[in-house]
Write a protein that holds these residues in place. Structure first.
Motif, PDB file in Angstrom:
ATOM      1  N   LEU A  12     -81.397  62.590 -59.767  1.00  0.00           N
ATOM      2  CA  LEU A  12     -82.473  63.480 -59.356  1.00  0.00           C
ATOM      3  C   LEU A  12     -82.318  64.855 -59.992  1.00  0.00           C
ATOM      4  O   LEU A  12     -83.298  65.431 -60.477  1.00  0.00           O
ATOM      5  N   GLY A  13     -81.108  65.370 -60.023  1.00  0.00           N
ATOM      6  CA  GLY A  13     -80.878  66.674 -60.648  1.00  0.00           C
ATOM      7  C   GLY A  13     -81.171  66.660 -62.134  1.00  0.00           C
ATOM      8  O   GLY A  13     -81.846  67.560 -62.663  1.00  0.00           O
ATOM      9  N   LEU A  14     -80.691  65.638 -62.827  1.00  0.00           N
ATOM     10  CA  LEU A  14     -80.924  65.552 -64.276  1.00  0.00           C
ATOM     11  C   LEU A  14     -82.397  65.351 -64.607  1.00  0.00           C
ATOM     12  O   LEU A  14     -82.930  66.001 -65.513  1.00  0.00           O
ATOM     13  N   THR A  15     -83.045  64.458 -63.871  1.00  0.00           N
ATOM     14  CA  THR A  15     -84.455  64.224 -64.162  1.00  0.00           C
ATOM     15  C   THR A  15     -85.315  65.431 -63.816  1.00  0.00           C
ATOM     16  O   THR A  15     -86.319  65.680 -64.482  1.00  0.00           O
ATOM     17  N   SER A  16     -84.930  66.192 -62.806  1.00  0.00           N
ATOM     18  CA  SER A  16     -85.682  67.403 -62.472  1.00  0.00           C
ATOM     19  C   SER A  16     -85.633  68.405 -63.618  1.00  0.00           C
ATOM     20  O   SER A  16     -86.654  68.984 -63.995  1.00  0.00           O
ATOM     21  N   LEU A  17     -84.447  68.616 -64.165  1.00  0.00           N
ATOM     22  CA  LEU A  17     -84.308  69.553 -65.284  1.00  0.00           C
ATOM     23  C   LEU A  17     -85.041  69.063 -66.523  1.00  0.00           C
ATOM     24  O   LEU A  17     -85.764  69.823 -67.180  1.00  0.00           O
ATOM     25  N   LEU A  18     -84.881  67.788 -66.853  1.00  0.00           N
ATOM     26  CA  LEU A  18     -85.542  67.238 -68.036  1.00  0.00           C
ATOM     27  C   LEU A  18     -87.062  67.211 -67.881  1.00  0.00           C
ATOM     28  O   LEU A  18     -87.799  67.472 -68.832  1.00  0.00           O
ATOM     29  N   LEU A  19     -87.531  66.923 -66.683  1.00  0.00           N
ATOM     30  CA  LEU A  19     -88.964  66.893 -66.432  1.00  0.00           C
ATOM     31  C   LEU A  19     -89.567  68.284 -66.581  1.00  0.00           C
ATOM     32  O   LEU A  19     -90.655  68.439 -67.152  1.00  0.00           O
ATOM     33  N   THR A  20     -88.868  69.293 -66.109  1.00  0.00           N
ATOM     34  CA  THR A  20     -89.331  70.669 -66.282  1.00  0.00           C
ATOM     35  C   THR A  20     -89.424  71.019 -67.764  1.00  0.00           C
ATOM     36  O   THR A  20     -90.420  71.595 -68.220  1.00  0.00           O
ATOM     37  N   LEU A  21     -88.420  70.652 -68.522  1.00  0.00           N
ATOM     38  CA  LEU A  21     -88.422  70.930 -69.960  1.00  0.00           C
ATOM     39  C   LEU A  21     -89.558  70.202 -70.665  1.00  0.00           C
ATOM     40  O   LEU A  21     -90.275  70.782 -71.485  1.00  0.00           O
ATOM     41  N   LEU A  22     -89.745  68.935 -70.350  1.00  0.00           N
ATOM     42  CA  LEU A  22     -90.801  68.160 -71.002  1.00  0.00           C
ATOM     43  C   LEU A  22     -92.189  68.667 -70.645  1.00  0.00           C
ATOM     44  O   LEU A  22     -93.084  68.689 -71.496  1.00  0.00           O
ATOM     45  N   ASN A  54     -96.056  60.421 -77.620  1.00  0.00           N
ATOM     46  CA  ASN A  54     -94.696  60.024 -77.247  1.00  0.00           C
ATOM     47  C   ASN A  54     -94.154  60.924 -76.143  1.00  0.00           C
ATOM     48  O   ASN A  54     -93.440  60.458 -75.255  1.00  0.00           O
ATOM     49  N   LEU A  55     -94.482  62.207 -76.211  1.00  0.00           N
ATOM     50  CA  LEU A  55     -94.062  63.143 -75.176  1.00  0.00           C
ATOM     51  C   LEU A  55     -94.724  62.791 -73.847  1.00  0.00           C
ATOM     52  O   LEU A  55     -94.087  62.866 -72.795  1.00  0.00           O
ATOM     53  N   ASN A  56     -95.981  62.379 -73.887  1.00  0.00           N
ATOM     54  CA  ASN A  56     -96.676  61.955 -72.665  1.00  0.00           C
ATOM     55  C   ASN A  56     -95.999  60.737 -72.045  1.00  0.00           C
ATOM     56  O   ASN A  56     -95.778  60.699 -70.832  1.00  0.00           O
ATOM     57  N   ILE A  57     -95.685  59.748 -72.857  1.00  0.00           N
ATOM     58  CA  ILE A  57     -95.048  58.529 -72.351  1.00  0.00           C
ATOM     59  C   ILE A  57     -93.674  58.841 -71.764  1.00  0.00           C
ATOM     60  O   ILE A  57     -93.325  58.374 -70.675  1.00  0.00           O
ATOM     61  N   LEU A  58     -92.898  59.653 -72.470  1.00  0.00           N
ATOM     62  CA  LEU A  58     -91.565  60.014 -71.989  1.00  0.00           C
ATOM     63  C   LEU A  58     -91.651  60.789 -70.676  1.00  0.00           C
ATOM     64  O   LEU A  58     -90.852  60.561 -69.755  1.00  0.00           O
ATOM     65  N   THR A  59     -92.629  61.660 -70.562  1.00  0.00           N
ATOM     66  CA  THR A  59     -92.800  62.434 -69.333  1.00  0.00           C
ATOM     67  C   THR A  59     -93.179  61.530 -68.172  1.00  0.00           C
ATOM     68  O   THR A  59     -92.666  61.685 -67.057  1.00  0.00           O
ATOM     69  N   ILE A  60     -94.057  60.567 -68.401  1.00  0.00           N
ATOM     70  CA  ILE A  60     -94.471  59.653 -67.340  1.00  0.00           C
ATOM     71  C   ILE A  60     -93.298  58.793 -66.883  1.00  0.00           C
ATOM     72  O   ILE A  60     -93.079  58.616 -65.672  1.00  0.00           O
ATOM     73  N   VAL A  61     -92.524  58.272 -67.822  1.00  0.00           N
ATOM     74  CA  VAL A  61     -91.364  57.447 -67.464  1.00  0.00           C
ATOM     75  C   VAL A  61     -90.349  58.265 -66.676  1.00  0.00           C
ATOM     76  O   VAL A  61     -89.818  57.811 -65.654  1.00  0.00           O
ATOM     77  N   LEU A  62     -90.101  59.482 -67.131  1.00  0.00           N
ATOM     78  CA  LEU A  62     -89.144  60.348 -66.434  1.00  0.00           C
ATOM     79  C   LEU A  62     -89.654  60.725 -65.047  1.00  0.00           C
ATOM     80  O   LEU A  62     -88.871  60.789 -64.089  1.00  0.00           O
TER      81      LEU A  62
END
Length: 82
Positions: A12-22, A54-62
């Protein structure tokens, strides 16, 4: 705290940070931060926007991983209270 709960909290912590960046990298109406990293050049050169898709797909998966980790932590918390 169980091992599964710990893994879900780290996830949850990692995905929160990565999701904010994306989300910040997405192109908005004004260009956003993606222009700083070459996103504006691809639009100006007339490319198909493959990087944006690709950024959209990665953001949705994350976002889905983030959502399911929250649901999992909620279920574990509810089970431990009962």
């Amino acid at each position: 705290m169980s091992v599964i709960e710990f893994i879900l909290q780290v996830l949850l912590g990692l995905t929160s940070l990565l999701l904010t960046l994306l989300i910040l990298l997405h192109k908005g109406r004004g260009g956003g931060l993606s222009d700083m990293f070459g996103g504006g050049m691809s639009q100006a050169m007339g490319s198909s926007g493959l990087a944006e898709r690709n950024l959209n797909i990665l953001t949705i998966v994350l976002a889905l991983v983030w959502f399911f980790s929250i649901v999992g932590l909620g279920l574990i918390t509810k089970a431990s209270v009962l």
